[in-house]
Design a protein around this motif. Structure first.
Motif, PDB file in Angstrom:
ATOM      1  N   PRO A 150       0.801  -1.234   0.000  1.00 44.71           N
ATOM      2  CA  PRO A 150       0.000   0.000   0.000  1.00 44.71           C
ATOM      3  C   PRO A 150       0.829   1.277   0.000  1.00 44.71           C
ATOM      4  O   PRO A 150       0.271   2.368  -0.152  1.00 44.71           O
ATOM      5  N   ALA A 151       2.136   1.185   0.188  1.00 47.52           N
ATOM      6  CA  ALA A 151       2.974   2.393   0.245  1.00 47.52           C
ATOM      7  C   ALA A 151       2.944   3.119  -1.093  1.00 47.52           C
ATOM      8  O   ALA A 151       2.916   2.503  -2.160  1.00 47.52           O
ATOM      9  N   ARG A 152       2.967   4.444  -1.025  1.00 46.64           N
ATOM     10  CA  ARG A 152       2.950   5.272  -2.238  1.00 46.64           C
ATOM     11  C   ARG A 152       4.275   6.011  -2.380  1.00 46.64           C
ATOM     12  O   ARG A 152       4.947   6.329  -1.393  1.00 46.64           O
ATOM     13  N   LEU A 153       4.618   6.308  -3.624  1.00 41.52           N
ATOM     14  CA  LEU A 153       5.866   6.998  -3.920  1.00 41.52           C
ATOM     15  C   LEU A 153       5.627   8.501  -4.024  1.00 41.52           C
ATOM     16  O   LEU A 153       4.688   8.945  -4.700  1.00 41.52           O
ATOM     17  N   LYS A 154       6.477   9.278  -3.359  1.00 40.71           N
ATOM     18  CA  LYS A 154       6.481  10.727  -3.490  1.00 40.71           C
ATOM     19  C   LYS A 154       7.846  11.145  -4.030  1.00 40.71           C
ATOM     20  O   LYS A 154       8.879  10.702  -3.509  1.00 40.71           O
ATOM     21  N   ALA A 155       7.859  11.959  -5.066  1.00 36.26           N
ATOM     22  CA  ALA A 155       9.115  12.382  -5.695  1.00 36.26           C
ATOM     23  C   ALA A 155       9.301  13.877  -5.508  1.00 36.26           C
ATOM     24  O   ALA A 155       8.366  14.656  -5.734  1.00 36.26           O
ATOM     25  N   TYR A 156      10.506  14.276  -5.138  1.00 37.97           N
ATOM     26  CA  TYR A 156      10.809  15.658  -4.760  1.00 37.97           C
ATOM     27  C   TYR A 156      11.703  16.303  -5.814  1.00 37.97           C
ATOM     28  O   TYR A 156      12.777  15.791  -6.137  1.00 37.97           O
ATOM     29  N   PHE A 157      11.227  17.440  -6.352  1.00 40.87           N
ATOM     30  CA  PHE A 157      11.939  18.152  -7.405  1.00 40.87           C
ATOM     31  C   PHE A 157      12.065  19.625  -7.022  1.00 40.87           C
ATOM     32  O   PHE A 157      11.131  20.229  -6.482  1.00 40.87           O
ATOM     33  N   GLY A 158      13.230  20.209  -7.337  1.00 43.06           N
ATOM     34  CA  GLY A 158      13.452  21.617  -7.042  1.00 43.06           C
ATOM     35  C   GLY A 158      12.768  22.523  -8.048  1.00 43.06           C
ATOM     36  O   GLY A 158      12.737  22.236  -9.253  1.00 43.06           O
ATOM     37  N   GLN A 159      12.235  23.627  -7.564  1.00 44.61           N
ATOM     38  CA  GLN A 159      11.585  24.601  -8.441  1.00 44.61           C
ATOM     39  C   GLN A 159      12.602  25.361  -9.289  1.00 44.61           C
ATOM     40  O   GLN A 159      12.214  26.028 -10.246  1.00 44.61           O
ATOM     41  N   LYS A 160      13.887  25.228  -8.976  1.00 44.58           N
ATOM     42  CA  LYS A 160      14.912  25.887  -9.804  1.00 44.58           C
ATOM     43  C   LYS A 160      14.848  25.392 -11.239  1.00 44.58           C
ATOM     44  O   LYS A 160      15.015  26.160 -12.181  1.00 44.58           O
ATOM     45  N   ASP A 161      14.587  24.092 -11.405  1.00 48.68           N
ATOM     46  CA  ASP A 161      14.419  23.513 -12.739  1.00 48.68           C
ATOM     47  C   ASP A 161      12.929  23.500 -13.074  1.00 48.68           C
ATOM     48  O   ASP A 161      12.292  22.439 -13.145  1.00 48.68           O
ATOM     49  N   ALA A 162      12.375  24.696 -13.275  1.00 52.61           N
ATOM     50  CA  ALA A 162      10.924  24.853 -13.376  1.00 52.61           C
ATOM     51  C   ALA A 162      10.340  24.110 -14.569  1.00 52.61           C
ATOM     52  O   ALA A 162       9.289  23.456 -14.448  1.00 52.61           O
ATOM     53  N   GLN A 163      10.997  24.186 -15.719  1.00 57.01           N
ATOM     54  CA  GLN A 163      10.452  23.518 -16.901  1.00 57.01           C
ATOM     55  C   GLN A 163      10.469  22.009 -16.707  1.00 57.01           C
ATOM     56  O   GLN A 163       9.511  21.312 -17.070  1.00 57.01           O
ATOM     57  N   GLN A 164      11.531  21.491 -16.136  1.00 59.00           N
ATOM     58  CA  GLN A 164      11.602  20.065 -15.833  1.00 59.00           C
ATOM     59  C   GLN A 164      10.478  19.668 -14.890  1.00 59.00           C
ATOM     60  O   GLN A 164       9.808  18.636 -15.098  1.00 59.00           O
ATOM     61  N   LEU A 165      10.269  20.447 -13.836  1.00 56.22           N
ATOM     62  CA  LEU A 165       9.221  20.153 -12.862  1.00 56.22           C
ATOM     63  C   LEU A 165       7.852  20.102 -13.525  1.00 56.22           C
ATOM     64  O   LEU A 165       7.051  19.191 -13.275  1.00 56.22           O
ATOM     65  N   MET A 166       7.590  21.065 -14.409  1.00 63.97           N
ATOM     66  CA  MET A 166       6.293  21.113 -15.071  1.00 63.97           C
ATOM     67  C   MET A 166       6.102  19.931 -16.019  1.00 63.97           C
ATOM     68  O   MET A 166       5.011  19.358 -16.106  1.00 63.97           O
ATOM     69  N   ILE A 167       7.153  19.556 -16.725  1.00 64.95           N
ATOM     70  CA  ILE A 167       7.056  18.424 -17.656  1.00 64.95           C
ATOM     71  C   ILE A 167       6.852  17.115 -16.902  1.00 64.95           C
ATOM     72  O   ILE A 167       6.017  16.283 -17.274  1.00 64.95           O
ATOM     73  N   VAL A 168       7.594  16.922 -15.815  1.00 65.43           N
ATOM     74  CA  VAL A 168       7.431  15.704 -15.018  1.00 65.43           C
ATOM     75  C   VAL A 168       6.025  15.648 -14.418  1.00 65.43           C
ATOM     76  O   VAL A 168       5.375  14.588 -14.420  1.00 65.43           O
ATOM     77  N   SER A 169       5.541  16.780 -13.920  1.00 61.19           N
ATOM     78  CA  SER A 169       4.195  16.811 -13.351  1.00 61.19           C
ATOM     79  C   SER A 169       3.152  16.468 -14.405  1.00 61.19           C
ATOM     80  O   SER A 169       2.195  15.722 -14.133  1.00 61.19           O
ATOM     81  N   ARG A 170       3.329  17.004 -15.610  1.00 60.59           N
ATOM     82  CA  ARG A 170       2.383  16.710 -16.689  1.00 60.59           C
ATOM     83  C   ARG A 170       2.482  15.244 -17.116  1.00 60.59           C
ATOM     84  O   ARG A 170       1.464  14.606 -17.410  1.00 60.59           O
ATOM     85  N   MET A 171       3.693  14.690 -17.140  1.00 56.73           N
ATOM     86  CA  MET A 171       3.872  13.281 -17.485  1.00 56.73           C
ATOM     87  C   MET A 171       3.134  12.387 -16.487  1.00 56.73           C
ATOM     88  O   MET A 171       2.457  11.424 -16.890  1.00 56.73           O
ATOM     89  N   VAL A 172       3.265  12.700 -15.205  1.00 58.65           N
ATOM     90  CA  VAL A 172       2.588  11.913 -14.167  1.00 58.65           C
ATOM     91  C   VAL A 172       1.076  11.964 -14.362  1.00 58.65           C
ATOM     92  O   VAL A 172       0.385  10.947 -14.263  1.00 58.65           O
ATOM     93  N   ALA A 173       0.556  13.161 -14.676  1.00 57.14           N
ATOM     94  CA  ALA A 173      -0.883  13.308 -14.876  1.00 57.14           C
ATOM     95  C   ALA A 173      -1.346  12.602 -16.151  1.00 57.14           C
ATOM     96  O   ALA A 173      -2.349  11.877 -16.143  1.00 57.14           O
ATOM     97  N   VAL A 252       8.817  35.570 -19.995  1.00 59.27           N
ATOM     98  CA  VAL A 252       7.751  35.447 -19.007  1.00 59.27           C
ATOM     99  C   VAL A 252       6.658  34.592 -19.636  1.00 59.27           C
ATOM    100  O   VAL A 252       6.163  34.905 -20.723  1.00 59.27           O
ATOM    101  N   VAL A 253       6.298  33.484 -18.943  1.00 61.81           N
ATOM    102  CA  VAL A 253       5.387  32.514 -19.538  1.00 61.81           C
ATOM    103  C   VAL A 253       4.257  32.165 -18.581  1.00 61.81           C
ATOM    104  O   VAL A 253       4.337  32.397 -17.364  1.00 61.81           O
ATOM    105  N   ASP A 254       3.228  31.583 -19.154  1.00 63.52           N
ATOM    106  CA  ASP A 254       2.124  31.048 -18.360  1.00 63.52           C
ATOM    107  C   ASP A 254       2.623  29.798 -17.627  1.00 63.52           C
ATOM    108  O   ASP A 254       3.205  28.910 -18.257  1.00 63.52           O
ATOM    109  N   PRO A 255       2.413  29.706 -16.304  1.00 61.54           N
ATOM    110  CA  PRO A 255       2.952  28.562 -15.548  1.00 61.54           C
ATOM    111  C   PRO A 255       2.365  27.221 -15.965  1.00 61.54           C
ATOM    112  O   PRO A 255       2.975  26.176 -15.731  1.00 61.54           O
ATOM    113  N   GLY A 256       1.199  27.224 -16.591  1.00 61.67           N
ATOM    114  CA  GLY A 256       0.575  25.967 -16.963  1.00 61.67           C
ATOM    115  C   GLY A 256       0.931  25.466 -18.337  1.00 61.67           C
ATOM    116  O   GLY A 256       0.902  24.263 -18.592  1.00 61.67           O
ATOM    117  N   THR A 257       1.296  26.386 -19.234  1.00 63.30           N
ATOM    118  CA  THR A 257       1.544  25.997 -20.630  1.00 63.30           C
ATOM    119  C   THR A 257       2.951  26.299 -21.115  1.00 63.30           C
ATOM    120  O   THR A 257       3.374  25.788 -22.156  1.00 63.30           O
TER     121      THR A 257
END
Length: 288
Positions: A150-173, A252-257
């Motif tokens: 039942p254990a779940r995985l949580k992955a921690y990413f720095g906001q310094k690599d903002a584009q990477q963070l957004m892409i990984v978040s979108r991949m997970v979704a 300057v970009v939209d944080p979602g797109t």
């Protein structure tokens, strides 16, 4: 004591035992390419605060590098990395060789994960294929570190690599990974320079020059907060005037797109070469 594993099978066996022993409800993962610094330490502390079991990966992923020289020069220090993991209470570390992650590389992996249009703009436009490499290795790591039961995985990413963070978040979704992505704020030196493994490659003179990136971002934040004209062209000129700094982009970009925007909230991103070292940084521009 931090346990070092060098193979996927070894990691999975150790993780299964540890989750069972601690009856862990979650496992925290900090994926890294090594050359650890206090920014990574902040990720590990966040993971330690949230999870009974904390893991990290140390793997310089060749799929993220277009230049063989850049890959060769990327800093590596396993002993120092393990010392930091030990100090921050990491339980398990996976530090595989390339052949372990990608058997028969460079002829593999044949099947890869694409980052879509989000990986083709900004940093992706300057580093073709980079974010496909990120998405591919992160998807592998999510599968490798997926805890049993039942254990779940949580992955921690720095906001310094903002584009990477957004892409990984979108991949997970988009691909329904059973993983929770936890963003951790950017860590900075007193000068304002964002902590990065690549800072190790900077001379003292270039380290001082590199503060032009964060200075431009903080100036933009101040202007946005006071409703003033952003004057991106003027800020770009200011960065280009710093010694040995070659600006790639300041947008300057939209944080979602990640598409350009003139509205708040927004995300300001910057990338530049300081000497021969490529650095990136970003800052959130909140709504008034």
């Amino acid at each position: 004591m931090t346990v070092l594993t060098r193979t996927i099978a070894e990691l999975r066996n150790a993780l299964t035992r540890l989750v069972a022993e601690r009856e862990a409800h979650s496992v925290g993962l900090v994926p890294t390419m090594g050359a650890l610094h206090q920014g990574h330490a902040a990720l590990m502390r966040a993971a330690r605060a949230d999870n009974p079991v904390v893991c990290a990966s140390l793997f310089v992923n060749p799929l993220q590098f277009e230049s063989p020289l850049d890959l060769e020069l990327y800093p590596r220090d396993l002993d120092a990395d393990m010392a930091l993991c030990e100090a921050e209470g990491v339980d398990l570390v996976l530090a595989p060789e390339v052949e372990e992650m990608y058997p028969n590389h460079p002829d593999s992996p044949i099947v890869r994960v694409t980052s879509g249009h989000m990986g083709q703009i900004l940093e992706g436009a300057s580093r073709p294929g980079h974010f496909d490499g990120v998405a591919t290795v992160v998807s592998k790591l999510f599968n490798i570190f997926d805890p049993e039961g039942p254990a779940r995985l949580k992955a921690y990413f720095g906001q310094k690599d903002a584009q990477q963070l957004m892409i990984v978040s979108r991949m997970v979704a988009d691909l329904d990974f059973p993983v929770t992505i936890v963003p951790v704020p950017t860590q900075r030196e007193e000068s304002g320079l964002a902590l990065s493994s690549r800072n190790l490659l900077l001379t003292e003179e270039h380290r001082r020059a590199a503060t032009a990136l964060s200075s431009a971002l903080f100036e933009l934040l101040d202007r946005a907060a006071h409703g003033a004209d952003w004057d991106l062209s003027g800020l770009r000129r200011q960065v280009r005037e710093a010694p040995d700094v070659i600006l790639d982009y300041l947008e300057v970009v939209d944080p979602g797109t990640l598409l350009p925007t003139e509205s708040l909230p927004a995300l300001a991103l910057i990338a530049a070469y300081v000497g021969s070292v490529r650095l990136i940084d970003n800052i959130e521009l909140p709504a008034h």
